[in-house]
Design an enzyme around this catalytic site. Structure first.
Site, mmCIF file in Angstrom:
data_model
loop_
_atom_site.group_PDB
_atom_site.id
_atom_site.type_symbol
_atom_site.label_atom_id
_atom_site.label_comp_id
_atom_site.label_asym_id
_atom_site.label_seq_id
_atom_site.Cartn_x
_atom_site.Cartn_y
_atom_site.Cartn_z
ATOM 1 N N SER A 1 0.839 -1.192 0.000
ATOM 2 C CA SER A 1 0.000 0.000 0.000
ATOM 3 C C SER A 1 0.877 1.247 0.000
ATOM 4 C CB SER A 1 -0.941 0.030 1.220
ATOM 5 O OG SER A 1 -0.195 0.198 2.421
ATOM 6 N N SER B 1 11.296 10.512 6.852
ATOM 7 C CA SER B 1 10.140 11.407 6.851
ATOM 8 C C SER B 1 10.604 12.825 7.140
ATOM 9 C CB SER B 1 9.133 10.967 7.913
ATOM 10 O OG SER B 1 8.179 11.986 8.167
ATOM 11 N N TYR C 1 7.800 8.511 16.415
ATOM 12 C CA TYR C 1 7.959 8.287 14.977
ATOM 13 C C TYR C 1 9.045 9.204 14.410
ATOM 14 C CZ TYR C 1 6.664 8.155 10.003
ATOM 15 O OH TYR C 1 6.685 8.022 8.627
ATOM 16 N N LYS D 1 12.726 8.207 12.715
ATOM 17 C CA LYS D 1 13.113 8.625 11.371
ATOM 18 C C LYS D 1 14.394 9.453 11.389
ATOM 19 C CE LYS D 1 9.752 6.671 9.076
ATOM 20 N NZ LYS D 1 9.988 5.646 8.043
ATOM 21 N N THR E 1 -1.326 8.816 1.736
ATOM 22 C CA THR E 1 -1.234 7.362 1.851
ATOM 23 C C THR E 1 -2.182 6.862 2.935
ATOM 24 O OG1 THR E 1 0.502 7.414 3.530
ATOM 25 C CG2 THR E 1 1.202 7.504 1.217
#
Length: 269
Positions: free
Chosen positions: A9, A133, A159, A163, A194
């Site tokens: 995905s 990211s 997160y 990253k 996304t």
């Protein structure tokens, strides 16, 4: 032969499509076998490429990574795209006590890269591409917080920290693997529309969805790094929109060499 984690995905699927379109043999690695089967079938139909496959992999599970080579019937890997990632709301740990975000986004991909090194060494102009990211720009590397997030747990910060660590590890890994002829790169795709963004950041999604990039646009630099000759000769850089970029937008996010070495040591534990 190209391997894409999280290839069923979003950015991973767009990357897999672009590589399959160019005639590559593509393997999608992901936790959800049913979703991977659907993605493989769609990609084969859309690209006319029958050499698209899937294998189950849970990046947060060390055993799943350790047994992958035996389950993956390939001897050579030319491109490894470390793309899969999670952003969770609550603090959870894996079977060895690592917080899920760092276990999946960073440690899992590092272990996967190590497990596939024999295959990459046999590759042609092999390369490893880490998908970071833009959110990392807000965080300074803090190894202690990376592995032991402060309370209350903040999933967005965890997160971003993972990253940031990914970009730091990529630099060191590039130097380590250059003698093997393996080029290592890190990039960020910009904010793309996304399923992961929609699920993990629903408010952000609602406000920004009219201006978010398509997954294909976000995956463009990943594909470019996977196929272009320049990427084989300029490892260790951080890319955005096919151009090298600074790892830091703000002076207060720069970390010391000691902190980077501390991260490298933790990765090898």
């Amino acid at each position: 032969t190209c391997i894409v984690t999280g290839g069923n995905s979003g950015l991973g699927l767009a990357t897999a499509h672009a590589l399959a379109d160019r005639g590559a043999t593509v393997w999608l690695l992901g936790r959800n076998t049913d979703r991977s089967k659907v993605a493989v079938s769609a990609l084969q139909k859309e690209t006319g490429n029958a050499n698209i496959h899937h294998a189950k992999l849970d990046l947060a599970d060390p055993e799943s990574i350790a047994t992958l080579s035996a389950r993956l019937p390939v001897s050579t890997v030319d491109v490894l795209v470390n793309n899969a990632g999670v952003l969770v709301d609550e603090h959870h740990t894996n079977t060895v006590g690592l917080e899920t975000t760092v276990a999946t986004n960073l440690i899992g991909h590092f272990a996967l890269t190590a497990a596939l090194l024999p295959h990459l060494r046999r590759g042609s102009n092999a390369r490893v591409i880490w998908v970071s990211s833009g959110g990392m720009y807000a965080k300074k590397l803090n190894v202690d917080e990376l592995f032991d997030p402060p309370t209350p747990f903040d999933g967005v910060m965890a997160y971003a920290q993972s990253k940031r660590a990914m970009a730091t590890i990529s630099e060191r890994l590039a130097a380590e693997l250059a003698p093997d002829g393996i080029a290592v790169h890190c990039m960020h795709p910009g904010w793309a529309a996304t399923p992961g963004v929609e699920k993990s950041l629903p408010r952000f999604w609602q406000v920004t969805k009219p201006i978010l990039r398509t997954p294909e646009s976000g995956a463009d630099t990943i594909t470019w790094l996977a196929v272009c000759d320049r990427a084989a000769t300029t490892p260790g850089l951080f890319w955005f929109d096919r151009k090298p970029r600074s790892l830091h937008l703000f002076p207060n996010t720069k970390h010391s060499e000691d902190e980077a070495s501390k991260l490298w040591s933790e990765e090898h534990r």
